[in-house]
Write a protein that holds these residues in place. Sequence first.
Motif, PDB file in Angstrom:
ATOM      1  N   ALA A   1       0.827  -1.210   0.000  1.00 49.99           N
ATOM      2  CA  ALA A   1       0.000   0.000   0.000  1.00 49.99           C
ATOM      3  C   ALA A   1       0.860   1.259   0.000  1.00 49.99           C
ATOM      4  CB  ALA A   1      -0.929  -0.006   1.215  1.00 49.99           C
ATOM      5  N   ALA A   2       2.047   1.171   0.595  1.00 50.23           N
ATOM      6  CA  ALA A   2       2.945   2.331   0.617  1.00 50.23           C
ATOM      7  C   ALA A   2       3.484   2.631  -0.773  1.00 50.23           C
ATOM      8  CB  ALA A   2       4.094   2.085   1.592  1.00 50.23           C
ATOM      9  N   ASP A   3       3.892   1.567  -1.491  1.00 48.86           N
ATOM     10  CA  ASP A   3       4.400   1.753  -2.844  1.00 48.86           C
ATOM     11  C   ASP A   3       4.588   0.385  -3.487  1.00 48.86           C
ATOM     12  OD1 ASP A   3       6.206   2.385  -5.163  1.00 48.86           O
ATOM     13  OD2 ASP A   3       6.138   4.381  -4.248  1.00 48.86           O
ATOM     14  N   GLU A   4       4.085   0.228  -4.685  1.00 52.26           N
ATOM     15  CA  GLU A   4       4.193  -1.047  -5.393  1.00 52.26           C
ATOM     16  C   GLU A   4       5.637  -1.416  -5.706  1.00 52.26           C
ATOM     17  OE1 GLU A   4       2.010  -3.288  -6.110  1.00 52.26           O
ATOM     18  OE2 GLU A   4       0.096  -2.287  -5.674  1.00 52.26           O
ATOM     19  N   ARG A   5       6.545  -0.436  -5.598  1.00 46.52           N
ATOM     20  CA  ARG A   5       7.947  -0.715  -5.910  1.00 46.52           C
ATOM     21  C   ARG A   5       8.681  -1.388  -4.750  1.00 46.52           C
ATOM     22  NH1 ARG A   5       9.236   5.257  -8.071  1.00 46.52           N
ATOM     23  NH2 ARG A   5       7.692   5.658  -6.415  1.00 46.52           N
ATOM     24  N   PHE A   6       8.028  -1.496  -3.585  1.00 50.19           N
ATOM     25  CA  PHE A   6       8.586  -2.307  -2.497  1.00 50.19           C
ATOM     26  C   PHE A   6       8.330  -3.786  -2.799  1.00 50.19           C
ATOM     27  CE2 PHE A   6       8.091   1.464   0.448  1.00 50.19           C
ATOM     28  CZ  PHE A   6       9.438   1.547   0.791  1.00 50.19           C
ATOM     29  N   ASP A   7       9.355  -4.594  -2.652  1.00 49.76           N
ATOM     30  CA  ASP A   7       9.225  -6.034  -2.847  1.00 49.76           C
ATOM     31  C   ASP A   7       9.617  -6.722  -1.537  1.00 49.76           C
ATOM     32  OD1 ASP A   7       9.097  -8.625  -3.709  1.00 49.76           O
ATOM     33  OD2 ASP A   7      10.846  -8.510  -5.037  1.00 49.76           O
ATOM     34  N   VAL A   8       8.636  -7.246  -0.813  1.00 51.91           N
ATOM     35  CA  VAL A   8       8.919  -7.937   0.445  1.00 51.91           C
ATOM     36  C   VAL A   8       9.521  -9.294   0.112  1.00 51.91           C
ATOM     37  CG1 VAL A   8       7.951  -8.917   2.554  1.00 51.91           C
ATOM     38  CG2 VAL A   8       7.077  -6.745   1.671  1.00 51.91           C
ATOM     39  N   VAL A   9      10.785  -9.480   0.461  1.00 53.23           N
ATOM     40  CA  VAL A   9      11.512 -10.684   0.069  1.00 53.23           C
ATOM     41  C   VAL A   9      11.661 -11.689   1.206  1.00 53.23           C
ATOM     42  CG1 VAL A   9      12.793  -9.508  -1.750  1.00 53.23           C
ATOM     43  CG2 VAL A   9      13.744  -9.576   0.568  1.00 53.23           C
ATOM     44  N   ASN A  10      11.349 -11.272   2.435  1.00 53.00           N
ATOM     45  CA  ASN A  10      11.530 -12.204   3.553  1.00 53.00           C
ATOM     46  C   ASN A  10      10.660 -11.786   4.731  1.00 53.00           C
ATOM     47  OD1 ASN A  10      12.547 -14.378   4.970  1.00 53.00           O
ATOM     48  ND2 ASN A  10      14.483 -13.388   5.499  1.00 53.00           N
TER      49      ASN A  10
ATOM     50  N   MET B   1       8.613 -11.738  18.173  1.00 51.85           N
ATOM     51  CA  MET B   1       9.312 -10.841  17.274  1.00 51.85           C
ATOM     52  C   MET B   1       9.256 -11.350  15.840  1.00 51.85           C
ATOM     53  SD  MET B   1      10.101  -8.560  19.421  1.00 51.85           S
ATOM     54  CE  MET B   1      10.886  -7.513  18.214  1.00 51.85           C
ATOM     55  N   ALA B   2       9.200 -10.410  14.912  1.00 54.10           N
ATOM     56  CA  ALA B   2       9.210 -10.744  13.486  1.00 54.10           C
ATOM     57  C   ALA B   2      10.160  -9.796  12.759  1.00 54.10           C
ATOM     58  CB  ALA B   2       7.815 -10.633  12.890  1.00 54.10           C
ATOM     59  N   VAL B   3      10.744 -10.292  11.680  1.00 58.14           N
ATOM     60  CA  VAL B   3      11.606  -9.476  10.822  1.00 58.14           C
ATOM     61  C   VAL B   3      11.032  -9.510   9.410  1.00 58.14           C
ATOM     62  CG1 VAL B   3      13.906  -9.164   9.855  1.00 58.14           C
ATOM     63  CG2 VAL B   3      13.653  -9.983  12.209  1.00 58.14           C
ATOM     64  N   ILE B   4      10.791  -8.331   8.864  1.00 59.83           N
ATOM     65  CA  ILE B   4      10.259  -8.212   7.504  1.00 59.83           C
ATOM     66  C   ILE B   4      11.282  -7.434   6.680  1.00 59.83           C
ATOM     67  CG2 ILE B   4       8.368  -7.356   6.073  1.00 59.83           C
ATOM     68  CD1 ILE B   4       7.783  -7.682   9.786  1.00 59.83           C
ATOM     69  N   GLU B   5      11.722  -8.015   5.590  1.00 57.34           N
ATOM     70  CA  GLU B   5      12.741  -7.391   4.740  1.00 57.34           C
ATOM     71  C   GLU B   5      12.134  -7.051   3.383  1.00 57.34           C
ATOM     72  OE1 GLU B   5      16.931  -8.546   2.445  1.00 57.34           O
ATOM     73  OE2 GLU B   5      16.131  -9.872   4.027  1.00 57.34           O
ATOM     74  N   ALA B   6      12.275  -5.796   2.980  1.00 56.66           N
ATOM     75  CA  ALA B   6      11.761  -5.355   1.679  1.00 56.66           C
ATOM     76  C   ALA B   6      12.891  -4.707   0.885  1.00 56.66           C
ATOM     77  CB  ALA B   6      10.638  -4.352   1.873  1.00 56.66           C
ATOM     78  N   VAL B   7      12.856  -4.924  -0.437  1.00 56.89           N
ATOM     79  CA  VAL B   7      13.831  -4.330  -1.356  1.00 56.89           C
ATOM     80  C   VAL B   7      13.100  -3.302  -2.225  1.00 56.89           C
ATOM     81  CG1 VAL B   7      15.432  -4.768  -3.250  1.00 56.89           C
ATOM     82  CG2 VAL B   7      15.217  -6.426  -1.381  1.00 56.89           C
ATOM     83  N   TRP B   8      13.746  -2.165  -2.427  1.00 54.70           N
ATOM     84  CA  TRP B   8      13.191  -1.122  -3.292  1.00 54.70           C
ATOM     85  C   TRP B   8      13.623  -1.391  -4.725  1.00 54.70           C
ATOM     86  CZ3 TRP B   8       9.573   2.399  -3.261  1.00 54.70           C
ATOM     87  CH2 TRP B   8       9.608   3.467  -4.153  1.00 54.70           C
ATOM     88  N   ARG B   9      12.642  -1.731  -5.559  1.00 54.25           N
ATOM     89  CA  ARG B   9      12.939  -2.058  -6.950  1.00 54.25           C
ATOM     90  C   ARG B   9      13.133  -0.803  -7.808  1.00 54.25           C
ATOM     91  NH1 ARG B   9      15.075  -6.761  -6.085  1.00 54.25           N
ATOM     92  NH2 ARG B   9      13.605  -8.377  -5.383  1.00 54.25           N
TER      93      ARG B   9
END
Length: 444
Positions: free
Chosen positions: A416-425, A434-442
């Motif tokens: 929702a923030a931006d379609e160019r974020f790709d959540v990879v993990n 605890m949780a870890v969420i990793e996103a890459v900016w395409r």
Amino acid sequence: MAESMLRGLAAEITKLADSFASSLQENNLPEASFGVDSPMSHKGITAEMFITRQALSDKLMDMWYLVQGPSESIFNYVIPDAACLNVLNHFNFWSAVPLDGSASYSEIAERVSLPQDVVTRILQHGITLRLFEEVDGDSSRIRHTSRSAALARQVGLQALVSSVLDITGAPMMAMTSALEKYSKGKTQLTQDMRETAFALFHSTGPFGKKYVNSWEYLENDGEGDHRGWRQAKFVEFMRYIKEIFQLEGVVVNAYDWKAAGKATVVDVGGSAGHDAVLLARKYPDLNLIVQDMPMVKPVFEADCPPDVRDRVSFVEHDLYLPQPTQADIYMLKLILHDYSEPEAVNILKALTPGLRPGNRVIVIEYIGKVDEGTDAKKDPLPLSVRQMGTSTDLRMMAMFNTSERPAESYRGIFRAADERFDVVNVKADPLSFMAVIEAVWRGY
């Protein structure tokens, strides 16, 4: 004759208590006691021991409910207990009694600057909670128990009590009024942070000022040199939180920091820089920038060790404003769960102006909804474990009109923030919450 539920519970409690005690012994771990020299916590217990301990806690609570009976167990609820603990903590009764001795009621009254009658009544209730005790053979003198001694020894635990009770306690009691005013008759909780229980409680300025959210309160409460004293306590609370949840390990394992090489990392909302210092010492190639509110800067400057000052710096920044710093990795730890989904989306959007293709955003979050998305065939987590999440979830409702989320929900927030974020993990551990969420900016 029907089987006695009390006897059945007693048998289960005996079995679980024996199992936990035996495990402590087998692992050379000491048991806690009420003595002032008791260990502060059961450090070093395994995941299996943790579940046994929490299952025992569940059975003990069930026993308490049954022994009290339905009416009395509700009548004897804990609001006076919380109020007593808050007073003891706010006026620092902990330091008014020596750890290796005792003090009279009058001596304590003088040290905390309260009337002796008030001090006596507060302490007498505290004693029923195993917070302090009367000296054997001399009821006029007070000494520490292990519970009060823990608070005397750990300023972080004091800061936790202050944050949970002093900051969120009263607004939580205003939830009925806020829900009545803003959410009754609607299909979902209002998402407006101006319509929280916190904002409603402070709208009439009970402490002389009006605050819309807790960040304003932390930053501005107090006058003169005392201004921002709550922020200093909150920084200490965040320092202590990392010990409770063993967050150093979570941060270190959140990403392959060594493989990042000579990267620049921005710790958004990084408080006084505890995590940045940790990473700087462990990974000498990293350059770290801590961003937080202006009132935190003096604490950072006082606490930042000399050996990392050339690679750890502080920048004042409002996380709603466009990100001013270009970096390789942006880390947000225990930030987004304080905000509704629309607000969390806006915080992530604010990062995008400075992002370049390949940049990463690492979100480390507390996940209160620990049972959501888990295998239905697995045994449910103990109620006491689930209660850790539901308690925080209600605090989120009162303070921010938000909720504790399951880890997977962050995929949608990034999208929702931006379609160019790709959540990879997405990695989540229900036992550590605890949780870890990793996103890459395409970037395309």
